[in-house]
Scaffold this motif. Structure first.
Motif, short mmCIF file in Angstrom:
data_model
loop_
_atom_site.label_atom_id
_atom_site.label_comp_id
_atom_site.label_asym_id
_atom_site.label_seq_id
_atom_site.Cartn_x
_atom_site.Cartn_y
_atom_site.Cartn_z
N ALA A 202 0.84 -1.21 0.00
CA ALA A 202 0.00 0.00 0.00
C ALA A 202 0.87 1.25 0.00
CB ALA A 202 -0.93 -0.01 1.21
N ILE A 203 1.91 1.25 0.80
CA ILE A 203 2.82 2.40 0.87
C ILE A 203 3.51 2.62 -0.49
CG2 ILE A 203 4.96 3.24 1.93
CD1 ILE A 203 4.03 1.67 4.49
N GLU A 204 3.92 1.54 -1.13
CA GLU A 204 4.55 1.65 -2.45
C GLU A 204 3.56 2.19 -3.48
OE1 GLU A 204 5.85 -2.36 -3.01
OE2 GLU A 204 7.42 -2.20 -1.47
N ALA A 205 2.28 1.82 -3.35
CA ALA A 205 1.26 2.33 -4.27
C ALA A 205 1.01 3.82 -4.06
CB ALA A 205 -0.04 1.56 -4.09
N CYS A 206 1.35 4.32 -2.86
CA CYS A 206 1.16 5.74 -2.54
C CYS A 206 2.34 6.62 -2.96
CB CYS A 206 0.97 5.90 -1.03
SG CYS A 206 -0.65 5.39 -0.42
N GLU A 207 3.26 6.05 -3.68
CA GLU A 207 4.52 6.75 -3.97
C GLU A 207 4.32 8.13 -4.58
OE1 GLU A 207 8.74 5.75 -6.28
OE2 GLU A 207 6.95 4.56 -6.68
N ASP A 208 3.38 8.30 -5.46
CA ASP A 208 3.19 9.57 -6.16
C ASP A 208 2.08 10.42 -5.56
OD1 ASP A 208 5.18 8.80 -7.94
OD2 ASP A 208 3.74 7.79 -9.25
N VAL A 209 1.56 10.03 -4.39
CA VAL A 209 0.45 10.78 -3.78
C VAL A 209 0.84 11.18 -2.36
CG1 VAL A 209 -1.99 10.73 -3.13
CG2 VAL A 209 -1.20 9.43 -5.13
N ASP A 210 0.70 12.44 -2.04
CA ASP A 210 1.03 12.91 -0.69
C ASP A 210 0.12 14.10 -0.33
OD1 ASP A 210 2.21 13.39 1.74
OD2 ASP A 210 4.09 14.17 0.94
N PRO A 211 -0.73 13.95 0.68
CA PRO A 211 -0.90 12.73 1.50
C PRO A 211 -1.71 11.68 0.74
CG PRO A 211 -2.46 14.38 2.20
CD PRO A 211 -1.62 15.03 1.13
N CYS A 212 -1.52 10.43 1.14
CA CYS A 212 -2.17 9.29 0.48
C CYS A 212 -3.13 8.64 1.47
CB CYS A 212 -1.11 8.28 0.01
SG CYS A 212 -1.78 6.86 -0.86
N ASN A 213 -4.40 8.54 1.07
CA ASN A 213 -5.43 7.95 1.94
C ASN A 213 -5.63 6.47 1.63
OD1 ASN A 213 -5.87 10.51 3.08
ND2 ASN A 213 -7.43 11.01 1.53
N VAL A 214 -5.50 5.66 2.67
CA VAL A 214 -5.58 4.20 2.54
C VAL A 214 -6.78 3.68 3.32
CG1 VAL A 214 -4.42 2.00 3.02
CG2 VAL A 214 -3.08 3.98 2.21
N VAL A 215 -7.48 2.71 2.72
CA VAL A 215 -8.58 2.01 3.39
C VAL A 215 -8.23 0.52 3.46
CG1 VAL A 215 -11.00 1.32 3.24
CG2 VAL A 215 -10.32 3.68 2.70
N TYR A 216 -8.47 -0.06 4.64
CA TYR A 216 -8.21 -1.49 4.80
C TYR A 216 -9.52 -2.23 5.07
CZ TYR A 216 -6.10 -5.87 6.45
OH TYR A 216 -5.75 -7.18 6.62
N LEU A 217 -9.81 -3.21 4.22
CA LEU A 217 -10.97 -4.07 4.45
C LEU A 217 -10.49 -5.31 5.22
CD1 LEU A 217 -12.78 -3.93 0.96
CD2 LEU A 217 -12.99 -2.38 2.92
#
Length: 373
Positions: A202-217
């Motif tokens: 997930a962190i690697e997928a956020c590489e180009d986004v700051d801040p990066c919002n993550v949801v966990y199911l």
């Protein structure tokens, strides 16, 4: 004088008769045919022809008394292995089951899937009943609750039934694949490590986004395995800079439950950049995102065929790569080895069955998923 004369005449007469008798003997001594000369020895009679003795006829051996025919060995009973999976409706458990069936077909073993429908108490009862029946040579247990199942697993081992724990660690420590019950064999990966790796992806997928919002199911909050994995995911995300976990909700292990959970999230949050959950739940989340018109990077835990295709086609960012059918076969082979007096290893790390668990498009290449959702 007359007497003397008479005596003299009688004597002469007697002598004349004797002489006549001697003459007759000489004349009759020569036979009509000449007799062989005494100087020539008589021919020896021809010797009789010697006949070769007939060979002695050996007496026929007396027949040995008939022995009782040896009874034919009774055919060996096939090995019987019981599989206690998560649920028959779960694609992941079906992948495990496919591997078990594949191994069983190769050696002619009998196997059966006991379906607890995701209920830990039902699963414990099923294992208890199988121990009591005494019909099984080995158990493979994919525990819904790895802690609650410990007593009945110990009971099975004490009864001489080899047990292989598959996927879910049997015990309270979810950070290791080493068996926590003496005599148990474990096949799987550590759930804590799984949670950490999902967070890293997930962190690697956020590489180009700051801040990066993550949801966990999350999976199921009632299951210790899911609690341990969720905690590991949360702590890893929280330690990363520029990444925020904005929601963590129960997504389950079916597309329908994932669809419902993601719909609720998209109603509450319009700016979701990355969503992570079981591959089955993420299939439902993909539909929810499309319905909501949301662009989100999706990461699935597990690699059914549908999820692998989604990554290869660029619809998903990545999956946690697994080879669950191979894992099921490995569990079966170790169970058979234990049941037949072998010396199997105490644990097997299933992450070694794939080239890299971080299944991005670059990693999966030609890899084919081994199960269907």
């Amino acid at each position: 004088m007359n007497k003397i004369f008479l005596r003299l005449m009688a004597l002469l007469l007697t002598l004349g008769l004797a002489a006549a008798a001697c003459g007759n003997d000489d004349d009759s001594s020569a036979p009509a045919e000449e007799q062989p000369s005494q100087a020539e020895p008589a021919a020896e009679p021809e010797s009789a022809v010697e006949l070769e003795p007939e060979p002695a006829v050996e007496p026929e051996p007396e027949p040995e008394p008939a022995s009782e025919p040896e009874p034919e060995p009774e055919p060996e009973e096939p090995l019987r292995v019981a599989f206690f999976g998560f649920a028959a409706a779960n694609g992941f458990a079906q992948a495990t089951w496919a591997g078990i069936q594949e191994g069983a077909a190769e050696i002619g073993a009998e196997v059966e899937f006991f379906d607890p429908v995701f209920d830990a108490n039902t699963q414990i009862s099923q294992i208890q009943d199988a121990i009591t029946a005494g019909d099984w040579d080995a158990f493979i247990v994919q525990a819904n609750d790895g802690n609650a199942v410990v007593p009945v697993i110990e009971e099975a081992l004490e009864a001489g039934i080899p047990v292989v724990g598959e996927f879910t660690p049997i015990g309270t420590d979810y950070s290791t694949i080493e068996p926590q019950v003496e005599g148990l064999i474990f096949v799987g990966a550590a759930p804590v490590d799984n949670g950490v790796i999902l967070a890293e992806m997930a962190i690697e997928a956020c590489e180009d986004v700051d801040p990066c919002n993550v949801v966990y199911l999350e999976g199921f909050r009632a299951l210790p395995l899911d609690v341990a994995r969720t905690d590991a995911f949360h702590s890893t995300i929280e330690a990363a800079g520029g990444v925020e976990l904005i929601a963590s909700v129960e997504g389950g292990y079916l597309p329908d439950t994932g669809l419902s959970a993601a719909q609720d999230v998209f109603v509450a949050h319009s700016d979701v950049h990355v969503m992570v959950g079981s591959a089955q739940a993420i299939l439902g989340a993909e539909q929810a995102a499309g319905d909501a018109g949301v662009s989100v990077k999706l990461i699935g835990n597990g690699s059914p065929r549908q999820a692998v295709d989604a990554v290869r086609e660029g619809r998903w960012h990545a999956v946690f790569l697994d080879a669950e059918r191979d894992a099921g076969r490995t569990a079966f082979e170790l169970a058979v080895e234990a049941a037949t007096g072998g010396n199997p290893p105490s644990s097997f790390d299933t992450t070694t069955l794939v080239p890299n668990v971080k299944g991005t498009a670059e990693v999966i290449g030609d890899f084919e998923g081994q199960w269907d959702t």
